[in-house]
Design a protein around this motif. Structure first.
Motif, PDB file in Angstrom:
ATOM      1  N   ILE A  93      46.704  44.527  48.470  1.00  0.00           N
ATOM      2  CA  ILE A  93      46.962  43.620  47.641  1.00  0.00           C
ATOM      3  C   ILE A  93      48.187  43.671  46.921  1.00  0.00           C
ATOM      4  O   ILE A  93      48.957  42.734  46.487  1.00  0.00           O
ATOM      5  N   LYS A  94      48.759  45.063  46.431  1.00  0.00           N
ATOM      6  CA  LYS A  94      50.079  45.359  45.679  1.00  0.00           C
ATOM      7  C   LYS A  94      51.025  44.921  46.698  1.00  0.00           C
ATOM      8  O   LYS A  94      51.961  44.176  46.216  1.00  0.00           O
ATOM      9  N   HIS A  95      51.249  45.451  47.943  1.00  0.00           N
ATOM     10  CA  HIS A  95      52.189  44.923  48.883  1.00  0.00           C
ATOM     11  C   HIS A  95      52.238  43.820  49.261  1.00  0.00           C
ATOM     12  O   HIS A  95      53.285  43.177  49.678  1.00  0.00           O
ATOM     13  N   ALA A  96      51.234  43.088  49.233  1.00  0.00           N
ATOM     14  CA  ALA A  96      50.985  41.511  49.548  1.00  0.00           C
ATOM     15  C   ALA A  96      51.648  40.755  48.484  1.00  0.00           C
ATOM     16  O   ALA A  96      52.414  39.909  48.786  1.00  0.00           O
ATOM     17  N   ARG A  97      51.555  41.109  47.536  1.00  0.00           N
ATOM     18  CA  ARG A  97      52.016  40.344  46.245  1.00  0.00           C
ATOM     19  C   ARG A  97      53.606  40.618  45.980  1.00  0.00           C
ATOM     20  O   ARG A  97      54.228  39.643  45.930  1.00  0.00           O
ATOM     21  N   ILE A 139      45.299  36.045  52.646  1.00  0.00           N
ATOM     22  CA  ILE A 139      45.799  35.420  54.017  1.00  0.00           C
ATOM     23  C   ILE A 139      47.424  35.342  53.716  1.00  0.00           C
ATOM     24  O   ILE A 139      48.165  35.631  54.736  1.00  0.00           O
ATOM     25  N   HIS A 140      47.660  34.687  52.474  1.00  0.00           N
ATOM     26  CA  HIS A 140      49.135  34.375  52.570  1.00  0.00           C
ATOM     27  C   HIS A 140      49.920  35.693  52.407  1.00  0.00           C
ATOM     28  O   HIS A 140      50.976  35.896  52.682  1.00  0.00           O
ATOM     29  N   GLY A 141      49.079  36.626  51.619  1.00  0.00           N
ATOM     30  CA  GLY A 141      49.769  38.006  51.488  1.00  0.00           C
ATOM     31  C   GLY A 141      50.058  38.653  52.761  1.00  0.00           C
ATOM     32  O   GLY A 141      51.268  39.451  53.239  1.00  0.00           O
ATOM     33  N   ARG A 142      49.323  38.681  53.786  1.00  0.00           N
ATOM     34  CA  ARG A 142      49.389  39.284  55.009  1.00  0.00           C
ATOM     35  C   ARG A 142      50.403  38.645  55.863  1.00  0.00           C
ATOM     36  O   ARG A 142      51.266  39.236  56.450  1.00  0.00           O
ATOM     37  N   TRP A 143      50.486  37.346  55.772  1.00  0.00           N
ATOM     38  CA  TRP A 143      51.445  36.707  56.566  1.00  0.00           C
ATOM     39  C   TRP A 143      52.737  36.838  55.803  1.00  0.00           C
ATOM     40  O   TRP A 143      53.830  37.083  56.551  1.00  0.00           O
ATOM     41  N   ARG A 191      36.354  33.482  44.498  1.00  0.00           N
ATOM     42  CA  ARG A 191      36.317  33.990  45.714  1.00  0.00           C
ATOM     43  C   ARG A 191      37.118  33.393  46.754  1.00  0.00           C
ATOM     44  O   ARG A 191      37.868  34.044  47.733  1.00  0.00           O
ATOM     45  N   TRP A 192      37.279  32.283  46.693  1.00  0.00           N
ATOM     46  CA  TRP A 192      38.343  31.405  47.631  1.00  0.00           C
ATOM     47  C   TRP A 192      39.799  31.607  47.353  1.00  0.00           C
ATOM     48  O   TRP A 192      40.505  32.002  48.455  1.00  0.00           O
ATOM     49  N   TYR A 193      40.218  31.727  46.063  1.00  0.00           N
ATOM     50  CA  TYR A 193      41.622  32.116  45.875  1.00  0.00           C
ATOM     51  C   TYR A 193      41.983  33.461  46.329  1.00  0.00           C
ATOM     52  O   TYR A 193      43.110  33.891  46.645  1.00  0.00           O
ATOM     53  N   ARG A 194      40.960  34.395  46.229  1.00  0.00           N
ATOM     54  CA  ARG A 194      41.196  35.920  46.745  1.00  0.00           C
ATOM     55  C   ARG A 194      41.409  35.927  48.081  1.00  0.00           C
ATOM     56  O   ARG A 194      42.160  36.757  48.611  1.00  0.00           O
ATOM     57  N   GLU A 195      40.498  35.123  48.961  1.00  0.00           N
ATOM     58  CA  GLU A 195      40.651  34.864  50.347  1.00  0.00           C
ATOM     59  C   GLU A 195      42.072  34.351  50.705  1.00  0.00           C
ATOM     60  O   GLU A 195      42.894  34.858  51.493  1.00  0.00           O
ATOM     61  N   ALA A 196      42.324  33.432  49.852  1.00  0.00           N
ATOM     62  CA  ALA A 196      43.620  32.603  50.090  1.00  0.00           C
ATOM     63  C   ALA A 196      44.892  33.708  49.929  1.00  0.00           C
ATOM     64  O   ALA A 196      45.824  33.631  50.496  1.00  0.00           O
ATOM     65  N   GLU A 197      44.698  34.550  48.761  1.00  0.00           N
ATOM     66  CA  GLU A 197      45.807  35.583  48.431  1.00  0.00           C
ATOM     67  C   GLU A 197      46.097  36.647  49.222  1.00  0.00           C
ATOM     68  O   GLU A 197      47.006  36.992  49.789  1.00  0.00           O
TER      69      GLU A 197
END
Length: 261
Positions: free
Chosen positions: A232-236, A107-111, A99-105
């Motif tokens: 999430i696809k665009h974030a990655r 946030i980092h993806g949006r930045w 759950r935490w890793y998804r939250e981190a992914e």
């Protein structure tokens, strides 16, 4: 009698084109079902059993079957948006960490998405490479670097601390004292019920994933799920792009320069 009728109904359910595949396979199933059902039709009423086919889990290597937890980790069930079973290091075995890793992914993806746009637009507008923009003599800087750093740490630290607390204690930050500039604390509440996707009038003002009904934000589940996957696809992709930008910057190159622009 009942057993025969149930078996016939099961075969009838799986003989649909969606589940049985070829016409020959369906004909074979229909013949079998007809033979068994005829002996039980006189003694019991006909019943229909609907059989639902479970959607297969998506894989990050679709052409490879098997491979154990490296290809198809048992702790990833495909319920998260963009979950294709990629976790070779087993970081998500613990549900709390997952759950935490998804939250981190998120946030980092949006930045990263914001940074990619900023790098292209900034250099196209000023002609200054993104990694030299802060030191450029022509840069607009009404305050010193120390002031900028202190303000950034203070404001970002405050916002991030609120997000951290809200992650472990949802809805705890949507109160008046936690949002002193807003008289309506519900603007900062989670309107969708999903962690990381607050929605609402403040975070979804254009109504991409919901609508306002009598002043109340009502999320559209179908739109929300589609946007989660797209985000999430665009974030990655953006995070991978930023990694490439860092390598290019180490060689003194820019994204626009690499594109010949």
């Amino acid at each position: 009698m009942a057993m025969a009728s149930t078996s016939a109904a099961v075969l009838q359910g799986i003989s649909t084109p969606f589940l049985s595949g070829s016409r020959a396979a369906r004909n074979l199933l229909n013949v079998t079902a007809g033979g068994r059902a005829s002996s039980a039709a006189a003694g019991s009423p006909r019943r229909l059993l609907v059989v639902a086919a479970a959607a297969p889990k998506k894989s990050w290597i679709p052409a490879v079957k098997g491979g154990g937890n490296f290809i198809d980790p048992e702790w990833l069930d495909g319920s998260l948006p963009g979950d294709y079973g990629f976790d070779p290091l087993g970081l998500g075995k613990d549900p709390a960490f997952l759950r935490w890793y998804r939250e981190a992914e998120l946030i980092h993806g949006r930045w990263a998405m914001a940074a990619v746009v900023g790098i292209f637009v900034g250099q196209a507008w000023s002609g200054v490479p993104w990694f030299e923009a802060g030191a450029d003599p022509g840069a607009i800087a009404p305050f010193s670097f120390g002031s900028l750093l202190g303000t950034q740490l203070l404001l970002m630290g405050w916002v991030e601390s609120k997000r951290w607390v809200d992650f472990f204690n949802p809805e705890s930050q949507s109160v008046e004292w936690a949002t002193p500039w807003s008289r309506t604390a519900e603007n900062f509440a989670n309107a969708t019920g999903d962690q990381g996707y607050p929605g609402g009038k403040f975070f979804d003002p254009l109504g991409f994933a919901g609508t306002l009904q009598d002043g109340v934000y009502v999320p559209d589940v179908e739109k929300l799920e589609r946007l989660k996957l797209a985000e999430i696809k665009h974030a990655r992709i953006a995070m991978l792009a930023m990694l490439i930008f860092y390598f290019e910057a180490g060689q003194g190159k820019t994204p626009l320069g690499a594109l010949g622009l």
